[in-house]
Design an enzyme around this catalytic site. Structure first.
Site, PDB file in Angstrom:
ATOM      1  N   ASP A   1       0.873  -1.160   0.108  1.00  0.00           N
ATOM      2  CA  ASP A   1       0.095  -0.024   0.046  1.00  0.00           C
ATOM      3  C   ASP A   1       0.790   1.224   0.148  1.00  0.00           C
ATOM      4  O   ASP A   1       0.425   2.268  -0.175  1.00  0.00           O
ATOM      5  CB  ASP A   1      -0.932   0.096   1.038  1.00  0.00           C
ATOM      6  CG  ASP A   1      -0.197  -0.353   2.453  1.00  0.00           C
ATOM      7  OD1 ASP A   1      -0.124  -1.221   3.193  1.00  0.00           O
ATOM      8  OD2 ASP A   1       0.717   0.618   2.705  1.00  0.00           O
TER       9      ASP A   1
ATOM     10  N   ASP B   1       6.628  -6.205   6.489  1.00  0.00           N
ATOM     11  CA  ASP B   1       5.037  -5.589   6.644  1.00  0.00           C
ATOM     12  C   ASP B   1       4.218  -6.524   5.678  1.00  0.00           C
ATOM     13  O   ASP B   1       3.724  -6.022   4.662  1.00  0.00           O
ATOM     14  CB  ASP B   1       5.250  -4.229   5.878  1.00  0.00           C
ATOM     15  CG  ASP B   1       3.911  -3.716   5.851  1.00  0.00           C
ATOM     16  OD1 ASP B   1       3.607  -2.427   5.147  1.00  0.00           O
ATOM     17  OD2 ASP B   1       2.919  -3.972   6.599  1.00  0.00           O
TER      18      ASP B   1
HETATM   19  N1  SAM Z   1      -0.212  -3.594   7.561  1.00  0.00           N
HETATM   20  C1  SAM Z   1      -0.896  -4.852   7.055  1.00  0.00           C
HETATM   21  C2  SAM Z   1      -0.761  -5.924   8.078  1.00  0.00           C
HETATM   22  O1  SAM Z   1      -0.413  -5.608   8.992  1.00  0.00           O
HETATM   23  O2  SAM Z   1      -1.522  -7.021   7.757  1.00  0.00           O
HETATM   24  C3  SAM Z   1      -0.083  -5.408   5.802  1.00  0.00           C
HETATM   25  C4  SAM Z   1      -0.094  -4.320   4.690  1.00  0.00           C
HETATM   26  S1  SAM Z   1       0.531  -4.667   3.107  1.00  0.00           S
HETATM   27  C5  SAM Z   1      -0.670  -4.438   1.901  1.00  0.00           C
HETATM   28  C6  SAM Z   1       0.773  -6.523   3.074  1.00  0.00           C
HETATM   29  C7  SAM Z   1       1.461  -6.777   1.797  1.00  0.00           C
HETATM   30  O3  SAM Z   1       2.271  -8.047   1.959  1.00  0.00           O
HETATM   31  C8  SAM Z   1       0.444  -7.052   0.469  1.00  0.00           C
HETATM   32  O4  SAM Z   1       0.605  -6.246  -0.243  1.00  0.00           O
HETATM   33  C9  SAM Z   1       0.751  -8.585   0.146  1.00  0.00           C
HETATM   34  O5  SAM Z   1       0.806  -8.568  -1.212  1.00  0.00           O
HETATM   35  C10 SAM Z   1       2.144  -8.578   0.612  1.00  0.00           C
HETATM   36  N2  SAM Z   1       2.656  -9.928   0.440  1.00  0.00           N
HETATM   37  C11 SAM Z   1       2.265 -10.980   1.029  1.00  0.00           C
HETATM   38  N3  SAM Z   1       2.909 -12.033   0.924  1.00  0.00           N
HETATM   39  C12 SAM Z   1       4.150 -11.720   0.489  1.00  0.00           C
HETATM   40  C13 SAM Z   1       5.436 -12.210  -0.016  1.00  0.00           C
HETATM   41  N4  SAM Z   1       5.542 -13.600   0.249  1.00  0.00           N
HETATM   42  N5  SAM Z   1       6.460 -11.531  -0.707  1.00  0.00           N
HETATM   43  C14 SAM Z   1       6.026 -10.373  -0.547  1.00  0.00           C
HETATM   44  N6  SAM Z   1       5.002  -9.670  -0.499  1.00  0.00           N
HETATM   45  C15 SAM Z   1       3.911 -10.217   0.053  1.00  0.00           C
END
Ligand code: SAM
Length: 302
Positions: A107, A177
């Site tokens: 985000d 994150d």
């Molecule tokens: N603040 C939020 C929380 O505490 O749940 C997290 C926000 S951010 C949107 C989480 C991000 O992690 C998402 O954009 C998702 O696509 C990404 N994500 C999930 N698994 C991942 C991975 N293996 N490698 C990189 N990004 C990943």
């Protein structure tokens, strides 16, 4: 039927559609026995990416809300607490961070907060889902506030676990994150991932991780801390309460071989003042206090 079998039977049930349970409300389906619901004032976006189901809607209290697979990721209303505490605590404790790695963070809120530190020369952001970034730029611009256009940002679309397993780059601070350990996020909660991330830290480097709400996700925190105990000389977690991460304070995993956690309050105050950053949640006093753990969280430490 044994409790485990009952629980497994529940888990087999396809995840209920959070929006179908209460029309006009988004019901979060992260926990089996605990739900929170936010009124959907105005639906804005709803689609399936290759990795997850992506939704945004307006809520009268929290502003725009992003959910991935029906789990609240961030809201315009309370995101400042989470992003300030996951960025300023490690960076100000470190004191001389120039290279920061953000894993996840699609985000843009985390990158925004890290880039406020003029001492940071480069933020490498490794996000698995390009659509989350494209979409956040368009529908959640108040979160990233130009971070995606900052020349110091190096955006890599990849699996964060694969990135740390293969990169030769080294970092002063690594911020995970991520989503919760479901779907693509699962790879970011493994002992292997933590070991690879530790290898990517420079001397005195700090790893911090989004580690859920201990009151409801205690075993996740214990698992992470068990891995950190094996990997770091200084390991623990620190807490902050984010209203839409329901169930009490959220834990942020902390691991380092340096002495950053014991930086004196007056040094933190001086570094914070020198940064010129104005915050809405973080203060040096809150930074120090966040590491004081209530008994039920301390019991989760291995
Ligand atoms: N603040 C939020 C929380 O505490 O749940 C997290 C926000 S951010 C949107 C989480 C991000 O992690 C998402 O954009 C998702 O696509 C990404 N994500 C999930 N698994 C991942 C991975 N293996 N490698 C990189 N990004 C990943």
């Amino acid at each position: 039927m044994s409790h485990d079998k009952e629980r497994d039977k529940k888990r087999e049930r396809p995840a209920e559609d959070g929006f179908a349970l209460m029309p006009g409300w988004a019901v979060e389906t992260l926990h089996d026995d605990f739900r929170q619901a936010l009124r959907v004032g105005k639906p804005i976006y709803d689609s399936n990416t290759d990795h997850q189901r992506l939704r945004v809607f307006e809520n009268p209290t929290f502003g725009r809300v992003l959910t991935l697979d029906d789990v609240i990721q961030t809201t315009e209303g309370d995101e400042f607490i989470y992003h300030e505490m996951m960025s300023h605590v490690p960076i100000l404790a470190h004191g001389a961070a120039t290279e920061v790695l953000v894993i996840g963070g699609g985000d843009g809120g985390m990158a925004r907060e890290v880039l406020r530190h003029r001492t940071v020369e480069r933020v490498t952001m490794v996000e698995i889902d390009a659509e989350v970034v494209a979409f956040a730029r368009k529908y959640l611009p108040r979160l990233s506030r130009g971070a995606f256009d900052d020349p110091r940002l190096d955006l890599v679309i990849a699996d964060g676990a694969r990135f740390v397993a293969g990169t030769e780059r080294r970092f002063d601070v690594i911020i995970v994150d991520s989503t919760d350990p479901i779907g693509p996020g699962e790879a970011l909660f493994t002992a292997r991932f933590y070991a690879d991330a530790r290898r990517c830290l420079k001397e005195g480097g700090i790893l911090v991780t989004q580690n859920g709400v201990p009151f409801l996700q205690g075993e996740e925190l214990t698992r992470t801390m068990r891995a950190f105990k094996r990997l770091f000389t200084d390991w623990s977690c620190y807490l902050a309460t984010i209203p839409t991460y329901a169930g009490g304070p959220m834990a942020f995993g902390w691991g380092t071989d340096g002495v950053a956690r014991s930086v004196p309050l007056d040094v933190l105050r001086a570094r914070f003042a020198a940064s010129g950053i104005e915050t809405r949640y973080y203060t040096p006093e809150v930074h120090k206090a966040a590491f004081a753990l209530p008994a039920y969280v301390r019991k989760l430490m291995p």
